[in-house]
Design an enzyme around this catalytic site. Structure first.
Site, PDB file in Angstrom:
ATOM      1  N   GLY A  89      56.619  39.411  27.234  1.00 48.53           N
ATOM      2  CA  GLY A  89      56.552  40.575  28.107  1.00 48.53           C
ATOM      3  C   GLY A  89      56.624  41.864  27.317  1.00 48.53           C
ATOM      4  N   CYS A 100      58.734  34.341  23.040  1.00 49.17           N
ATOM      5  CA  CYS A 100      58.810  35.759  22.667  1.00 49.17           C
ATOM      6  C   CYS A 100      59.857  36.484  23.529  1.00 49.17           C
ATOM      7  CB  CYS A 100      57.432  36.397  22.742  1.00 49.17           C
ATOM      8  SG  CYS A 100      57.330  37.879  21.738  1.00 49.17           S
ATOM      9  N   TYR A 101      59.436  37.302  24.479  1.00 46.26           N
ATOM     10  CA  TYR A 101      60.428  37.954  25.346  1.00 46.26           C
ATOM     11  C   TYR A 101      61.335  36.893  25.969  1.00 46.26           C
ATOM     12  CZ  TYR A 101      62.438  41.064  28.899  1.00 46.26           C
ATOM     13  OH  TYR A 101      63.303  41.798  29.678  1.00 46.26           O
ATOM     14  N   HIS A 135      53.519  32.949  20.027  1.00 42.80           N
ATOM     15  CA  HIS A 135      52.817  32.626  21.277  1.00 42.80           C
ATOM     16  C   HIS A 135      51.984  31.342  21.129  1.00 42.80           C
ATOM     17  CE1 HIS A 135      53.640  36.313  23.563  1.00 42.80           C
ATOM     18  NE2 HIS A 135      53.770  36.840  22.362  1.00 42.80           N
ATOM     19  N   GLU A 186      50.471  29.770  23.387  1.00 39.91           N
ATOM     20  CA  GLU A 186      49.401  29.698  24.381  1.00 39.91           C
ATOM     21  C   GLU A 186      48.080  30.284  23.904  1.00 39.91           C
ATOM     22  OE1 GLU A 186      52.060  31.589  24.358  1.00 39.91           O
ATOM     23  OE2 GLU A 186      51.813  33.487  25.397  1.00 39.91           O
ATOM     24  N   ASP A 206      32.520  29.793  44.973  1.00 46.40           N
ATOM     25  CA  ASP A 206      33.858  29.608  45.545  1.00 46.40           C
ATOM     26  C   ASP A 206      33.804  29.256  47.020  1.00 46.40           C
ATOM     27  OD1 ASP A 206      34.405  30.491  43.043  1.00 46.40           O
ATOM     28  OD2 ASP A 206      34.835  32.540  43.678  1.00 46.40           O
ATOM     29  N   LYS A 266      38.610  29.194  37.836  1.00 46.56           N
ATOM     30  CA  LYS A 266      37.177  29.074  38.126  1.00 46.56           C
ATOM     31  C   LYS A 266      36.558  27.787  37.567  1.00 46.56           C
ATOM     32  CE  LYS A 266      33.419  31.393  39.670  1.00 46.56           C
ATOM     33  NZ  LYS A 266      33.320  32.226  40.871  1.00 46.56           N
TER      34      LYS A 266
HETATM   35  N1  LIG Z   1      26.906  37.546  52.928  1.00 45.67           N
HETATM   36  C1  LIG Z   1      28.077  36.962  53.141  1.00 45.67           C
HETATM   37  N2  LIG Z   1      28.286  36.217  54.259  1.00 45.67           N
HETATM   38  C2  LIG Z   1      29.467  35.638  54.492  1.00 45.67           C
HETATM   39  N3  LIG Z   1      30.518  35.720  53.657  1.00 45.67           N
HETATM   40  C3  LIG Z   1      30.384  36.453  52.547  1.00 45.67           C
HETATM   41  C4  LIG Z   1      29.167  37.099  52.216  1.00 45.67           C
HETATM   42  N4  LIG Z   1      29.345  37.734  51.037  1.00 45.67           N
HETATM   43  C5  LIG Z   1      30.593  37.490  50.646  1.00 45.67           C
HETATM   44  N5  LIG Z   1      31.238  36.724  51.540  1.00 45.67           N
HETATM   45  C6  LIG Z   1      32.630  36.301  51.515  1.00 45.67           C
HETATM   46  O1  LIG Z   1      33.312  37.062  50.551  1.00 45.67           O
HETATM   47  C7  LIG Z   1      33.957  36.195  49.628  1.00 45.67           C
HETATM   48  C8  LIG Z   1      34.029  36.839  48.263  1.00 45.67           C
HETATM   49  O2  LIG Z   1      32.781  36.803  47.617  1.00 45.67           O
HETATM   50  P1  LIG Z   1      32.663  36.333  46.095  1.00 45.67           P
HETATM   51  O3  LIG Z   1      31.301  36.727  45.616  1.00 45.67           O
HETATM   52  O4  LIG Z   1      33.859  36.785  45.338  1.00 45.67           O
HETATM   53  O5  LIG Z   1      32.818  34.733  46.160  1.00 45.67           O
HETATM   54  P2  LIG Z   1      31.707  33.642  46.311  1.00 45.67           P
HETATM   55  O6  LIG Z   1      30.467  34.316  46.773  1.00 45.67           O
HETATM   56  O7  LIG Z   1      32.220  32.550  47.152  1.00 45.67           O
HETATM   57  O8  LIG Z   1      31.530  33.056  44.879  1.00 45.67           O
HETATM   58  P3  LIG Z   1      30.897  33.769  43.578  1.00 45.67           P
HETATM   59  O9  LIG Z   1      32.041  34.516  42.952  1.00 45.67           O
HETATM   60  O10 LIG Z   1      30.428  32.641  42.756  1.00 45.67           O
HETATM   61  O11 LIG Z   1      29.782  34.656  44.047  1.00 45.67           O
HETATM   62  C9  LIG Z   1      33.128  34.907  49.675  1.00 45.67           C
HETATM   63  O12 LIG Z   1      33.891  33.806  49.255  1.00 45.67           O
HETATM   64  C10 LIG Z   1      32.772  34.828  51.139  1.00 45.67           C
HETATM   65  O13 LIG Z   1      33.849  34.282  51.865  1.00 45.67           O
HETATM   66  N1  LIG Z   2      55.194  39.571  23.223  1.00 42.41           N
HETATM   67  C1  LIG Z   2      56.415  39.785  23.644  1.00 42.41           C
HETATM   68  O1  LIG Z   2      56.956  39.044  24.463  1.00 42.41           O
HETATM   69  C2  LIG Z   2      57.089  41.015  23.125  1.00 42.41           C
HETATM   70  C3  LIG Z   2      58.541  41.078  23.512  1.00 42.41           C
HETATM   71  C4  LIG Z   2      59.154  42.456  23.215  1.00 42.41           C
HETATM   72  N2  LIG Z   2      58.552  43.445  24.072  1.00 42.41           N
HETATM   73  C5  LIG Z   2      58.959  42.805  21.744  1.00 42.41           C
HETATM   74  O2  LIG Z   2      58.265  43.739  21.411  1.00 42.41           O
HETATM   75  O3  LIG Z   2      59.518  42.166  20.891  1.00 42.41           O
END
Ligand SMILES: Nc1ncnc2c1ncn2[C@@H]1O[C@H](COP(=O)(O)OP(=O)(O)OP(=O)(O)O)[C@@H](O)[C@H]1O
Ligand SMILES: NC(=O)CC[C@H](N)C(=O)O
Ligand SMILES: O=c1[nH]c(=O)c2[nH+]cn([C@@H]3O[C@H](COP(=O)(O)O)[C@@H](O)[C@H]3O)c2[nH]1
Ligand SMILES: [Mg+2]
Length: 525
Positions: free
Chosen positions: A62, A89-90, A176, A178, A235, A381
């Site tokens: 953090g 870390c933190y 870290h 990760e 999605d 994703k």
């Molecule tokens: N033309 C549309 N008709 C109905 N729902 C829509 C439409 N455009 C967007 N949405 C809604 O808005 C949400 C957000 O859109 P977003 O583009 O983030 O996601 P996605 O379209 O499902 O996937 P992707 O990120 O792959 O395009 C969608 O999941 C859907 O529920």
């Molecule tokens: N990456 C971190 O978690 C940093 C911890 C703290 N802020 C530091 O500077 O030491």
């Protein structure tokens, strides 16, 4: 146990407490890569309000200093859970702070690579690890051992690079694990989660599908019905398919044709989702309603707001038309929320500035009094894509580039008219077709054409032309927060430009956008 099982109740779960590091979500990500389920919550999470018992707890890094006024501190109940704890870390500095307060500013800050010296090779945390490279990012350091702890690793600048409690499985590391720059970081996280916490490695998409379908069935019950907005994007399609698998025709998907979808998109979505995936889908043609409201509007934020509001209006109107067989009203709303959205809203960070208003259907909730179902809420994703493929959704759909809700309206710069939309659509279609033909579609994260509100002089067939400009954009990115432009071959750009100018009336010139994000954004508006 609650009637509806939470994912964290079904799968062994590591709790990641986020102290605001830029890397916190990567901890969750890495654990899931070896099939251990992990969930991230803000560091302020009260353990008594958790509702499930973690197999282990990881405290992230953090930006704060543990000794500073107002710095975040962990709920001490974490240590009453009697499960292993790892402070990163933190997180380690926090362990030291609550056990003797020996943390202060270091003489040298340490950002970048360091060599890990494992001092206790018998420690299960370091099994299979040697003197590997680790990534450091800190300015504070331990100035002594916390009470009851011993050293298990050092580095040149950190004599307390790894520590463990003398009796309990409570570990702290300064680096870290990760980030991929820590070459054996994943081994360390696996040692912690699997060997020390004894987590089951059963987080697989196959298991998730079964759990989620059961969860949806229990939640919805035998008669209630569900609606959801689908766009044809990854999605919403994956969420809709999962829903269909769980409750069949009781799920009602609605696609709103807002007049600014891509060429043939509404028809294509109807075919793939309705006929192909057997999703109970209604396509609502609201093009005129949207386009009429956009007349005379040129401000990008205004366009976004008009589209967002109209969308809600149309969706609500359509939802009211559906009369469920078993009751008077629809009870649930499906949303395709992903884990990064959840992280964004729970992350322990200060407020960030609004760059642009992203359209989503979140605003539906309050007025409609529907209960929310978010089956993808726990997934990243790439996990959603994997899930989509397991559900039998075509590779092509699963790997589609994202498409924004306000669609072509934010790709026609300036006023959005039917004519302008038609030009932008055709150019976009040709561009994407060429990208596919060149085998580049899956190498690019997102590509589209924009129509600029400027005219330029050209010459075609000995005639002077004075027409508009198309700007092409293609980017590579992993998270859409930062992005770089895609380095096409010149021959490719030549081909696309020539086709667009020749085939799309109203365009006299084509340019390629070579700006990264930041300073630009992905979309032009
Ligand atoms: N033309 C549309 N008709 C109905 N729902 C829509 C439409 N455009 C967007 N949405 C809604 O808005 C949400 C957000 O859109 P977003 O583009 O983030 O996601 P996605 O379209 O499902 O996937 P992707 O990120 O792959 O395009 C969608 O999941 C859907 O529920
Ligand atoms: N990456 C971190 O978690 C940093 C911890 C703290 N802020 C530091 O500077 O030491
Ligand atoms: O669903 C969406 N509704 C929106 O209003 C919206 N605006 C931008 N985008 C997409 O988000 C990603 C980042 O885009 P920006 O760099 O332009 O903010 C890119 O993938 C953009 O296409 C949207 N998606
Ligand atoms: Mg979309």
């Amino acid at each position: 146990m609650s009637p509806v099982e939470q994912v964290s109740n079904v799968f062994d779960t590591i709790l990641v407490l986020d102290f605001g590091s830029q890397y916190s979500h990567l901890i969750t990500r890495r654990l899931r890569e070896f099939n251990v389920y992990a969930e991230m919550l803000p560091c302020t999470q009260k353990i008594s309000e958790l509702g499930w018992k973690p197999k282990g707890v990881i405290m992230s890094g953090g930006p704060y200093s543990v000794y500073a006024e107002g710095a975040p501190h962990v709920d001490m109940d974490v240590f009453k859970l009697d499960v292993p704890v790892l402070g990163i870390c933190y997180g380690m500095q926090e362990l030291a702070w609550i056990n003797g307060k020996q943390v202060a500013r270091g003489e040298k800050r340490e950002y970048g690579p360091a060599t890990l010296n494992v001092e206790d090779a018998s420690s299960p945390l370091f099994e299979g690890m040697d003197h590997s490279r680790v990534w450091m990012s800190h300015g504070d350091k331990l100035h002594g051992l916390p009470t009851g702890y011993k050293v298990i690793a050092t580095s040149d600048n950190s004599p307390y690079c790894g520590i463990v409690h003398e009796e309990k499985p409570i570990y702290g590391i300064q680096f870290h694990p990760e980030v991929t720059h820590s070459t054996q970081g994943k081994t360390l996280l696996k040692n912690f989660a699997v060997n020390i916490c004894k987590s089951n490695q059963n987080w697989t998409m196959e298991n998730f599908i079964d759990t989620e379908i059961n969860r949806i069935r229990e939640l919805v019950g035998p008669t209630a019905e569900v609606i959801g907005a689908v766009s044809g994007g990854v999605d919403s399609t994956v969420a809709a398919k999962l829903m269909t698998q769980a409750i069949g025709e009781r799920f009602h998907a609605i696609l709103v044709d807002n007049g600014v979808l891509r060429l043939n998109e509404a028809a294509n979505v109807k075919k793939t989702l309705g006929e192909g995936l057997k999703i109970n889908l209604t396509v609502v043609d609201a093009a005129d309603e949207f386009l009429d409201k956009l007349v005379g509007v040129t401000d990008p934020e205004k366009k976004r707001k008009i589209i967002g509001n109209t969308f809600i209006h149309v969706f609500e109107r359509e939802a009211a038309k559906i009369k469920p067989k078993g009751g008077d009203e629809i009870e649930f709303l499906l949303q395709g929320t992903l884990y990064p959205d959840v992280i964004e809203s729970i992350s322990f960070k200060g407020p960030s500035q609004t760059i642009k208003t992203h359209h989503n259907v979140g605003g539906l909730l309050e007025d409609m009094k529907l209960k929310l179902i978010e089956p993808l809420r726990e997934l990243f994703k790439d996990e959603v894509r994997h899930l989509g493929e397991l559900l039998g959704i075509s590779h092509e759909l699963v790997w589609r580039h994202p498409f924004p809700g306000p669609g072509i309206a934010i790709r026609v710069l300036g006023e959005v008219t039917r004519e302008q939309v038609a030009i932008a659509r055709k150019a976009d279609y040709i561009y994407i077709e060429e990208i596919r033909n060149a085998g580049l579609y899956n190498k690019i994260s997102q590509a589209f054409a924009c129509l600029l509100p400027v005219k330029s002089v050209g010459v075609m067939g000995d005639q002077r032309t004075y027409e508009q400009v198309i700007a092409l954009r293609a980017i590579e990115t992993t998270d859409f927060m930062t992005a770089d432009w895609y380095p096409f071959e010149h021959e490719f750009l030549k081909r696309v430009a020539s086709r667009i100018v020749n085939e799309v009336d109203g365009v006299a010139r084509v340019t390629y956008d070579i700006t990264s994000k930041p300073p630009a954004t992905v979309e032009w508006e």
